[in-house]
Design an enzyme around this catalytic site. Structure first.
Site, PDB file in Angstrom:
ATOM      1  N   TYR A  35       0.817  -1.215   0.000  1.00  0.00           N
ATOM      2  CA  TYR A  35       0.000   0.000   0.000  1.00  0.00           C
ATOM      3  C   TYR A  35       0.852   1.268   0.000  1.00  0.00           C
ATOM      4  O   TYR A  35       0.550   2.246   0.670  1.00  0.00           O
ATOM      5  CB  TYR A  35      -0.984   0.004   1.178  1.00  0.00           C
ATOM      6  CG  TYR A  35      -1.924  -1.179   1.206  1.00  0.00           C
ATOM      7  CD1 TYR A  35      -2.102  -1.991   0.095  1.00  0.00           C
ATOM      8  CD2 TYR A  35      -2.653  -1.478   2.351  1.00  0.00           C
ATOM      9  CE1 TYR A  35      -2.978  -3.070   0.118  1.00  0.00           C
ATOM     10  CE2 TYR A  35      -3.540  -2.560   2.374  1.00  0.00           C
ATOM     11  CZ  TYR A  35      -3.684  -3.344   1.264  1.00  0.00           C
ATOM     12  OH  TYR A  35      -4.561  -4.411   1.289  1.00  0.00           O
ATOM     13  N   HIS A  36       1.929   1.229  -0.769  1.00  0.00           N
ATOM     14  CA  HIS A  36       2.804   2.378  -0.955  1.00  0.00           C
ATOM     15  C   HIS A  36       2.779   2.736  -2.443  1.00  0.00           C
ATOM     16  O   HIS A  36       3.383   2.036  -3.255  1.00  0.00           O
ATOM     17  CB  HIS A  36       4.241   2.042  -0.524  1.00  0.00           C
ATOM     18  CG  HIS A  36       4.349   1.540   0.883  1.00  0.00           C
ATOM     19  ND1 HIS A  36       5.319   0.642   1.286  1.00  0.00           N
ATOM     20  CD2 HIS A  36       3.611   1.808   1.990  1.00  0.00           C
ATOM     21  CE1 HIS A  36       5.177   0.390   2.585  1.00  0.00           C
ATOM     22  NE2 HIS A  36       4.140   1.072   3.030  1.00  0.00           N
TER      23      HIS A  36
END
Lengths: 177, 541
Positions: B477-478
């Site tokens: 989730y970057h």
């Protein structure tokens, strides 16, 4: 294992002076029933009676713990209406099948009432079938209260369960500490 | 048990009442996540008139316990915790790899730091020179030394608790707070790691190990991801509130629809609010809307001058979408492991990070403190209660143990954020299309990370029960890489100062400018770049 004032401390802080009645009449805007105007006492009594079934036998001090928790939760108007609906449904079922209100039944019969309503197998939903709402507002509500408390956690082996602000020491300690 | 305000009664009444534009704004910032918040705060310090436009709502801090209830109860999905709106946040997935975008972001004042884990490492020196040091990817137009003072400033601004790491790049001063003490399970791992000559070291946390900057020390709620009710975990609201105290205007529920522009300047941001559409003019614009919405806004702002999207003469807007890949393994021991008391990590290792080359990516390894199920979450599923439930909880909790790790993904032209013209959001705009693809180097490296994880767990005597390997990995989730930084206007969207090559008055403060991703959680680098952007914008003004 006794549920103590520590378990209920934060909830006690949420209690208003005098314990003024909370409006838990049903909001009819969403089509829910609006005529079963349960009072707080009936909600407390029913939730305590449910907790006596839902909590393990080792737990004591349920009455004070549940009463305190329920009172703190009834400060939310939407939540209070949902709890009132679910509690009314439980009592309706108890009255129609066993001729008495839920809290007046013995523990085995209370267990049966909840299972006959399918509150054990239903998905927990805020706005769903009666079974789903009972699962959400009664069963999971009370299990959340217990197992996010230090006493509930300790029963399982974790003195700082998720949801409880138990500090940053316990994660460092070994099992024998 | 706590006095827990119910999840159903979250009021959502904290937002602005006046969403009209600000007169004579020097700077308009799009996005109130950590980057936008830090830029706003620093530019306010310099005396500039700043307005921040945030598409999502402002959340009331007092509702955080109720949001924690959403995080625990199975009734709610992860996007529900921060009120994700299916219409507002609609998106498509056309890549080979599915990307769960709305699990990967939170939209509102504070941005995704509202739900982040809060690990804040500096990139390693070689991460800035991937092409020359590792033979793959591209070099950044800046070096570690350029960012080094900003890393320190970011650590102080955010509040970082950390200790010595023998593999980390050089630093001038310690982090502002002492590291959290190692966990009990860290001590179990330490025995195995000693045997294998693997050095463990503290995780730097954006989480107060003591009172810092007026915020509480961590009190151990255990739900860091997705919500910290105590405020001990840093999030972007800290600097939004600081900026507002200095006179910055923050307008929530202000979804920027388009950036109006001429050939070399943005002139205004058109934004939609619940009360209607407005137009914010400013001398300078800073886009800080993250790795997905930043390129989307540029693409939505196409014009005759910029037919392929604003600031997109290079054609690179949206390209090179990257995330970190998760590598993990876990199982059970025949003894208590004391998991899930807290929701953060205390130990990791970067020992293998700088072995990276063209075949293997950099990676870091983590020692979990929250392996296996959380008893309260277990209690809310299943069809049992009373003594039967307690027995299930006792049987299911107590002996789990696990390791994780993050692996770098290289930038690829076939991994990108585009527009799905066939689907529109609540304002009628094409939604972002996440077209995510991952290459073989990352997958090989996941296998390598798994090998080391297996050696540690087997040394420890763990019965291994699950592996997150090349076939079962997922994103961390970057969101990175979609408006990348380059000295060459033909190959990047922004220059070394994070100013767009095409537009004189437009900067981008976001992980979207990362040319490569390294394998470190990106937010400290985002924060350092944001502080650097604030300096260059101030100079330009």
């Amino acid at each position: 294992m006794k549920l103590t004032r520590r378990d209920a401390a934060a909830a006690l802080a949420a209690l208003g002076a005098g314990g003024a009645a909370v409006a838990v009449g049903h909001n009819s805007e969403d089509g829910r029933r609006s005529d079963d105007d349960l009072d707080e006492a009936a909600i407390r009594e029913t939730m305590v009676a449910a907790a006596e079934v839902l909590y393990p036998d080792a737990v004591t001090g349920i009455d004070d713990f549940v009463t305190t928790f329920v009172d703190s939760r009834l400060t939310g108007e939407t939540h209070a209406a949902g709890v009132a609906d679910a509690v009314a449904a439980v009592n309706d079922r108890a009255e129609s099948w066993y001729d008495d209100r839920f809290a007046a039944l013995d523990a085995d019969t209370r267990d049966s009432v909840l299972r006959e309503m399918a509150a054990d197998t239903a998905e927990p939903r805020r706005e769903g079938s009666t079974a789903e709402e009972v699962r959400y507002y009664v069963v999971n509500e009370l299990l959340l209260a217990l197992y996010s408390s230090p006493t509930g956690g300790e029963l399982v082996g974790i003195e700082n369960p998720q949801g409880y602000a138990g500090g940053v020491d316990s994660y460092q300690r070994g099992p024998q500490a | 048990m706590s006095g827990r305000p119910p999840a159903e009664d979250i009021a959502n009444s904290a937002g602005a009442t006046d969403r009209t534009p600000v007169d004579d704004a020097d700077v308009c910032i799009v996005g109130a996540g950590p980057a936008g918040a830090l830029v706003a705060d620093r530019l306010a310090d310099a005396g500039h008139e700043v307005v921040v436009l945030e598409a999502g709502p402002r959340f009331d801090f007092d509702d955080r316990l109720a949001r924690q209830e959403k995080a625990i109860r199975p009734t709610y999905s992860r996007p529900d915790v921060w009120d994700s709106d299916p219409e507002r946040d609609a998106h498509s997935n056309s890549g080979e790899w599915f990307y769960p975008l709305n699990h990967a972001r939170a939209r509102g004042v504070g941005g995704s730091t509202l739900h982040w884990q809060g690990m804040v490492m500096r990139l390693h020196e070689a991460d800035f020179n991937s092409a020359s040091e590792r033979g793959v990817g591209t070099d950044w137009p800046i070096d570690y030394s350029d960012l080094r003072p900003y890393y320190l400033a970011a650590e102080r601004a955010i509040g970082v608790a950390g200790g010595d790491n023998p593999f980390a790049p050089p630093r001038e001063e310690p982090r502002p707070m002492p590291a959290f003490e190692p966990s009990y399970s860290d001590s179990l791992f330490a025995e195995a790691c000693d045997e294998l000559e693997i050095a463990m070291h503290p995780v730097p946390n954006a989480r107060n190990s003591e009172v810092y900057d007026g915020r509480s020390g961590c009190v151990g709620y255990g739900t860091c991801q997705p919500v910290c009710p105590s405020g001990a975990k840093y999030d972007g609201t800290v600097h939004i509130e600081s900026a507002e105290e200095k006179g910055v205007t923050v307008i929530d529920r202000a979804a920027v629809q388009r950036l109006e522009h001429d050939a070399d300047r943005i002139t205004a941001a058109t934004y939609a609010t619940p009360e209607g559409e407005h137009r914010q003019e400013a001398d300078t614009f800073v886009i800080a809307a993250g790795g997905v919405e930043t390129p989307r806004l540029l693409l939505l702002s196409e014009s005759e001058q910029y037919p392929e999207g604003l600031a997109n003469s290079s054609g690179r807007v949206g390209q090179f979408f990257m995330d970190h890949l998760f590598a993990g393994m876990g199982g059970t021991l025949d003894e208590p492991t004391r998991q899930n008391h807290v929701g953060f990590l205390t130990s990791e290792t970067h020992q293998f990070y700088d072995d990276a080359d063209d075949e293997f990516a950099p990676f870091k390894l983590e020692f979990f403190n929250y392996a296996g199920p959380s008893p309260v979450e277990m209690a809310l599923t299943g069809d049992d209660w009373g003594d039967d439930l307690l027995k299930r909880l006792q049987d299911g909790y107590g002996t789990h143990i696990a390791m994780g790790g993050l692996v770098e993904q290289l930038p690829r032209e076939d991994s990108y954020i585009g527009l799905d013209e066939s689907t529109t959001d609540n304002h009628g705009n094409p939604v972002p299309d996440v077209h995510w693809n991952v290459g073989d180097r990352a997958l090989r490296t996941i296998e390598r990370a798994n090998e080391i994880q297996r050696s540690v767990l087997e040394e420890l005597g763990v019965e291994i029960e699950w592996t997150a390997g090349p076939d079962s990995t997922g994103p961390a989730y970057h969101h990175m890489g979609t408006t990348r930084m380059s000295d060459d206007p033909a190959d990047g969207v922004v220059d070394a100062d994070c100013r767009t090559h095409d537009l004189d008055n437009c900067w981008i403060a976001s992980s979207s400018v990362f040319p490569t991703s390294g394998a470190m959680n990106p937010t400290l680098t985002i924060a350092a770049l944001a502080l650097r952007v604030a300096d260059t914008v101030d100079e330009a003004l």
